[in-house]
Design a protein around this motif. Structure first.
Motif, PDB file in Angstrom:
ATOM      1  N   GLU A 104       4.270   0.077  -4.643  1.00 38.68           N
ATOM      2  CA  GLU A 104       2.904  -0.290  -4.240  1.00 38.68           C
ATOM      3  C   GLU A 104       2.570  -1.717  -4.676  1.00 38.68           C
ATOM      4  N   MET A 105       3.007  -2.110  -5.883  1.00 39.51           N
ATOM      5  CA  MET A 105       2.734  -3.472  -6.352  1.00 39.51           C
ATOM      6  C   MET A 105       3.471  -4.495  -5.495  1.00 39.51           C
ATOM      7  N   ALA A 106       4.667  -4.162  -5.034  1.00 38.28           N
ATOM      8  CA  ALA A 106       5.399  -5.078  -4.158  1.00 38.28           C
ATOM      9  C   ALA A 106       4.642  -5.268  -2.845  1.00 38.28           C
ATOM     10  N   MET A 107       4.120  -4.161  -2.311  1.00 41.64           N
ATOM     11  CA  MET A 107       3.339  -4.262  -1.075  1.00 41.64           C
ATOM     12  C   MET A 107       2.045  -5.038  -1.315  1.00 41.64           C
ATOM     13  N   ALA A 108       1.420  -4.832  -2.477  1.00 41.77           N
ATOM     14  CA  ALA A 108       0.205  -5.577  -2.809  1.00 41.77           C
ATOM     15  C   ALA A 108       0.512  -7.062  -2.917  1.00 41.77           C
ATOM     16  N   GLY A 119      -2.655 -13.350   2.351  1.00 40.47           N
ATOM     17  CA  GLY A 119      -4.105 -13.501   2.423  1.00 40.47           C
ATOM     18  C   GLY A 119      -4.851 -12.235   2.805  1.00 40.47           C
ATOM     19  N   LYS A 120      -4.204 -11.098   2.695  1.00 42.73           N
ATOM     20  CA  LYS A 120      -4.829  -9.817   3.050  1.00 42.73           C
ATOM     21  C   LYS A 120      -5.287  -9.108   1.771  1.00 42.73           C
ATOM     22  N   MET A 121      -6.349  -9.584   1.168  1.00 43.52           N
ATOM     23  CA  MET A 121      -6.790  -9.046  -0.123  1.00 43.52           C
ATOM     24  C   MET A 121      -7.270  -7.599  -0.024  1.00 43.52           C
ATOM     25  N   LYS A 122      -7.878  -7.211   1.077  1.00 39.98           N
ATOM     26  CA  LYS A 122      -8.343  -5.828   1.196  1.00 39.98           C
ATOM     27  C   LYS A 122      -7.158  -4.865   1.143  1.00 39.98           C
ATOM     28  N   SER A 123      -6.133  -5.171   1.893  1.00 39.47           N
ATOM     29  CA  SER A 123      -4.932  -4.338   1.898  1.00 39.47           C
ATOM     30  C   SER A 123      -4.217  -4.419   0.550  1.00 39.47           C
ATOM     31  N   CYS A 181      -5.582  -4.862  -2.343  1.00 35.65           N
ATOM     32  CA  CYS A 181      -6.358  -4.042  -3.277  1.00 35.65           C
ATOM     33  C   CYS A 181      -6.074  -2.562  -3.078  1.00 35.65           C
ATOM     34  N   MET A 182      -5.896  -2.158  -1.846  1.00 35.27           N
ATOM     35  CA  MET A 182      -5.584  -0.759  -1.566  1.00 35.27           C
ATOM     36  C   MET A 182      -4.253  -0.380  -2.231  1.00 35.27           C
ATOM     37  N   HIS A 183      -3.247  -1.223  -2.073  1.00 37.07           N
ATOM     38  CA  HIS A 183      -1.947  -0.959  -2.689  1.00 37.07           C
ATOM     39  C   HIS A 183      -2.030  -1.030  -4.210  1.00 37.07           C
ATOM     40  N   TYR A 184      -2.831  -1.943  -4.705  1.00 36.33           N
ATOM     41  CA  TYR A 184      -3.013  -2.083  -6.153  1.00 36.33           C
ATOM     42  C   TYR A 184      -3.626  -0.815  -6.752  1.00 36.33           C
ATOM     43  N   MET A 185      -4.626  -0.266  -6.099  1.00 35.05           N
ATOM     44  CA  MET A 185      -5.258   0.965  -6.588  1.00 35.05           C
ATOM     45  C   MET A 185      -4.272   2.134  -6.539  1.00 35.05           C
ATOM     46  N   LYS A 186      -3.471   2.201  -5.479  1.00 33.18           N
ATOM     47  CA  LYS A 186      -2.455   3.250  -5.393  1.00 33.18           C
ATOM     48  C   LYS A 186      -1.437   3.105  -6.518  1.00 33.18           C
ATOM     49  N   SER A 187      -1.114   1.873  -6.854  1.00 33.44           N
ATOM     50  CA  SER A 187      -0.172   1.614  -7.940  1.00 33.44           C
ATOM     51  C   SER A 187      -0.727   2.110  -9.271  1.00 33.44           C
ATOM     52  N   GLN A 188      -1.995   1.836  -9.513  1.00 34.31           N
ATOM     53  CA  GLN A 188      -2.627   2.292 -10.758  1.00 34.31           C
ATOM     54  C   GLN A 188      -2.635   3.820 -10.819  1.00 34.31           C
ATOM     55  N   LYS A 189      -2.939   4.468  -9.716  1.00 34.32           N
ATOM     56  CA  LYS A 189      -2.953   5.927  -9.691  1.00 34.32           C
ATOM     57  C   LYS A 189      -1.551   6.481  -9.954  1.00 34.32           C
ATOM     58  N   ALA A 190      -0.543   5.858  -9.375  1.00 37.14           N
ATOM     59  CA  ALA A 190       0.830   6.318  -9.581  1.00 37.14           C
ATOM     60  C   ALA A 190       1.233   6.192 -11.045  1.00 37.14           C
TER      61      ALA A 190
END
Length: 84
Positions: free
Chosen positions: A54-58, A65-69, A71-80
């Motif tokens: 997820e962090m790699a995708m973030a 320049g896709k900060m919304k996406s 952030c989505m991957h970043y949050m998934k990374s934290q949950k994982a």
């Protein structure tokens, strides 16, 4: 540039890994770097593998320049990483 950002993220995360940092962090470039660095010092587990993916995708989205996406991957990374 991506390699430098990834290295900075990994370094910052290793520095700030602690039980106190278990709470979800806001989606900012600095926090993403801290989270990636924290993952470097943790043992290899399926949760860590998922978080790294997820962090790699973030990282890729942030570079594009896709900060919304990102952030989505970043949050998934934290949950994982919070899963045992």
């Amino acid at each position: 540039m991506r390699i430098l950002l990834t290295a900075a993220v990994v370094g910052a995360l290793a520095f700030s890994l602690s039980p106190a940092s278990a709470a979800m962090m806001a989606c900012t470039k600095d926090n993403m770097m801290k989270s990636a660095a924290m993952m470097g010092g943790t043992p290899d587990t399926p949760a860590k593998m998922a978080a790294n993916k997820e962090m790699a995708m973030a990282n890729t989205d942030m570079s594009n320049g896709k900060m919304k996406s990102a952030c989505m991957h970043y949050m998934k990374s934290q949950k994982a990483m919070s899963m045992k």
